[in-house]
Scaffold this motif. Structure first.
Motif, PDB file in Angstrom:
ATOM      1  N   THR A  39     -13.472  -3.668  -6.929  1.00 35.42           N
ATOM      2  CA  THR A  39     -14.166  -3.006  -5.827  1.00 35.42           C
ATOM      3  C   THR A  39     -15.297  -2.157  -6.382  1.00 35.42           C
ATOM      4  O   THR A  39     -15.074  -1.310  -7.245  1.00 35.42           O
TER       5      THR A  39
ATOM      6  N   TRP B 192     -19.306  -3.837   4.799  1.00 35.24           N
ATOM      7  CA  TRP B 192     -19.333  -3.116   3.518  1.00 35.24           C
ATOM      8  C   TRP B 192     -20.478  -2.115   3.407  1.00 35.24           C
ATOM      9  O   TRP B 192     -20.284  -1.036   2.852  1.00 35.24           O
TER      10      TRP B 192
ATOM     11  N   ASP C   3       0.841  -1.198   0.000  1.00 34.55           N
ATOM     12  CA  ASP C   3       0.000   0.000   0.000  1.00 34.55           C
ATOM     13  C   ASP C   3       0.878   1.249   0.000  1.00 34.55           C
ATOM     14  O   ASP C   3       1.281   1.714   1.047  1.00 34.55           O
ATOM     15  N   ASP C   4       1.162   1.849  -1.142  1.00 35.87           N
ATOM     16  CA  ASP C   4       0.620   1.519  -2.435  1.00 35.87           C
ATOM     17  C   ASP C   4       1.730   1.595  -3.469  1.00 35.87           C
ATOM     18  O   ASP C   4       1.511   1.895  -4.617  1.00 35.87           O
TER      19      ASP C   4
ATOM     20  N   ASP D 260      -5.695   1.069  -5.621  1.00 31.80           N
ATOM     21  CA  ASP D 260      -5.466   1.298  -4.195  1.00 31.80           C
ATOM     22  C   ASP D 260      -6.423   0.465  -3.355  1.00 31.80           C
ATOM     23  O   ASP D 260      -6.799   0.851  -2.257  1.00 31.80           O
ATOM     24  N   SER D 261      -6.857  -0.657  -3.883  1.00 32.69           N
ATOM     25  CA  SER D 261      -7.748  -1.540  -3.139  1.00 32.69           C
ATOM     26  C   SER D 261      -7.094  -2.909  -3.041  1.00 32.69           C
ATOM     27  O   SER D 261      -5.886  -3.002  -2.833  1.00 32.69           O
TER      28      SER D 261
ATOM     29  N   VAL E  85     -15.739  -2.622   0.060  1.00 36.05           N
ATOM     30  CA  VAL E  85     -14.609  -2.399   0.962  1.00 36.05           C
ATOM     31  C   VAL E  85     -15.116  -1.589   2.147  1.00 36.05           C
ATOM     32  O   VAL E  85     -15.833  -0.597   1.969  1.00 36.05           O
TER      33      VAL E  85
ATOM     34  N   LEU F 119     -17.439   1.550  -1.476  1.00 32.39           N
ATOM     35  CA  LEU F 119     -16.579   1.856  -0.336  1.00 32.39           C
ATOM     36  C   LEU F 119     -17.375   2.682   0.661  1.00 32.39           C
ATOM     37  O   LEU F 119     -18.211   3.512   0.278  1.00 32.39           O
TER      38      LEU F 119
ATOM     39  N   GLY G  25      -6.457  -3.318  -7.210  1.00 31.67           N
ATOM     40  CA  GLY G  25      -5.414  -3.213  -6.199  1.00 31.67           C
ATOM     41  C   GLY G  25      -4.538  -4.437  -6.156  1.00 31.67           C
ATOM     42  O   GLY G  25      -4.770  -5.422  -6.863  1.00 31.67           O
TER      43      GLY G  25
ATOM     44  N   VAL H  70     -11.826   0.211  -9.813  1.00 31.75           N
ATOM     45  CA  VAL H  70     -11.045   0.217  -8.575  1.00 31.75           C
ATOM     46  C   VAL H  70     -10.437  -1.163  -8.398  1.00 31.75           C
ATOM     47  O   VAL H  70     -11.136  -2.159  -8.219  1.00 31.75           O
TER      48      VAL H  70
END
Length: 449
Positions: A192, A285, A122-123, A180-181, A387, A195, A410, A408
């Motif tokens: 994702t 979630w 991350d990240d 970034d997930s 998330v 959020l 990650g 999204v």
């Protein structure tokens, strides 16, 4: 001529040793944007990212919106091709207590197929996944590219809105990939699609002008720490559901999350019961949660026999998708003012707000992503997951670029320990992420505009 799947697999395999070496170089830079840390390291991190992007033949600029440096790299689209914006961030969380790490936080170490180090997942791995995809194509990049690598995401992205407004035209794109997930599990990719939002605030209670003798006045005068403790207990019901009127919550998550897996991944101690009701995925979630992050009060080793005149707590409330942060904060403040016991004085102050978001994961770009992920994971289709954490700026991207498809993605897996001690990256999964992004760019290039 576009590169085939086999070409891209071979190219990613060829580039991975160099990608890993550059990732390790980034991990060694303690670029922490929090107050009290050496911000020259954030500058150093931005320069290192800029050098990587120049190596991919991008036009690069380091930009600021009043905060820490971000990096923008651009390469124009071939005639008729779409443009893809690739987001990641180069800043990291503080390492915390070094004694809790099994190795130095900013010295990357491989153990059992995982790369350990602060930011390894991350990240900075998100940054290097973008770089890996660009290196795989070389001079045959089939789409236009804008890389936007932020420098203060972990500190709240305070200057991000200004940067997005200032460089809106430079960042305009047809598809936005926010790396970034995470993924659902080792061996199971994910997109994702929702959020939670965020309200962080402080509540301070006061009962006395100053501390007084607990023997002389105890039994008549309430101490502030007891008041604060009783007030905190009103925030949840007996099941552990958040008990603040006015917060939004909903059901609808369809992914199965076995309790045994959650307990293992969270490190829940034997005998500790889970809180809340309904499906576990709904609880983390699509429903609100509230945590007490800290309390200001006398330390036990220093506490005298005196009634505590004032006490303060920091509350963190995660908001369900569809809730409004301003309305939620008003509801939280109203609850605290209503339920403070014994007429104690209470003051509620806001630290930060973050908007939740729901992403429409349909359409050609998402189809292209699902196909890329399924190929990279050898036939395993990605899960659509929510998330429980927050990336508030996604709502800003949605507002500024309403025509763009937002994906999204990650590099993290459930064992990455992002933000905690012994953060790590699964190296095998990382190579799949890099391949998936290269395949995604190829697939997006073939979409009708």
């Amino acid at each position: 001529m576009s590169l085939s799947e086999d070409d891209l697999r071979a190219a990613i395999a060829r580039e991975m040793p160099g990608v890993r070496a550059d990732l390790e170089r980034l991990v060694r830079i303690p670029g922490i944007a929090f107050d009290g840390f050496d911000h020259s390291q954030v500058e150093r991190s931005a320069e290192a990212v800029a050098e990587l992007l120049r190596g991919c033949k991008l036009d690069v600029q380091i930009v600021r919106g009043g905060g820490q440096p971000a990096v923008i790299g651009r390469r124009p689209a071939p005639p008729g091709a779409p443009t893809v914006l690739l987001y990641a961030h180069h800043d990291v969380q503080p390492a915390g207590d070094p004694a809790l790490w099994d190795s130095e936080p900013f010295e990357p170490v491989e153990r059992d197929g995982r790369l350990y180090g602060r930011g390894a997942a991350d990240d900075k791995a998100g940054v290097m996944a973008h770089v890996a995809a660009l290196r795989a194509f070389g001079d045959q990049l089939p789409v236009g590219i804008v890389l936007f690598i932020e420098g203060e995401e972990e500190y709240g992205s305070d200057s991000l809105d200004e940067l997005l407004q200032t460089y809106k035209e430079e960042l305009r794109s047809d598809v936005i990939v926010i790396a970034d997930s995470g993924n659902w599990d080792i061996g199971v990719p994910a997109l994702t699609t929702s959020l939670r939002g965020l309200v962080n605030c402080f509540v301070e209670v006061s009962t006395l002008r100053s501390a007084v003798h607990s023997g002389m006045f105890g039994g008549t005068v309430p101490d502030a720490l007891t008041v604060l403790s009783r007030l905190i207990t009103t925030l949840h019901d007996e099941q552990g559901e958040v008990a603040i009127d006015g917060l939004v919550g909903r059901e609808g998550a369809t992914v199965d999350y076995p309790e045994e897996r959650l307990r293992h991944e969270a490190g829940v101690l034997d005998g500790v019961k889970l809180i809340g009701s309904g499906r576990l995925t709904d609880r983390i979630w699509t429903k609100p949660s509230l945590s007490v992050l800290g309390i200001d009060a006398p330390r036990t080793g220093e506490a005298s026999n005196a009634l505590v005149p004032r006490a303060k707590a920091k509350l963190s409330v995660r908001l369900a998708p569809g809730d409004d942060p301003d309305a939620a904060y008003a509801a939280i403040r109203s609850h605290l003012e209503k339920y403070v016991p014994w007429g104690a004085h209470v003051e509620v102050t806001l630290e930060s707000l973050g908007a939740p978001c729901v992403i429409d994961a349909t359409g050609p770009a998402h189809d292209a992503a699902r196909a890329a992920f399924t190929t990279a994971w050898d036939g395993v289709a990605p899960v659509d997951m929510g998330v429980g954490g927050s990336i508030p700026f996604i709502a800003t991207f949605q507002e500024l670029f309403p025509q763009a498809a937002i994906l999204v993605t990650g590099v993290e897996d459930p064992y990455a320990a992002a933000h905690g001690p012994n953060e790590s990256l699964h190296l095998g999964e990382f190579e799949r992420v890099c391949l998936a992004e290269a395949l995604l760019l190829r697939n997006v290039a073939g979409l009708d505009r």
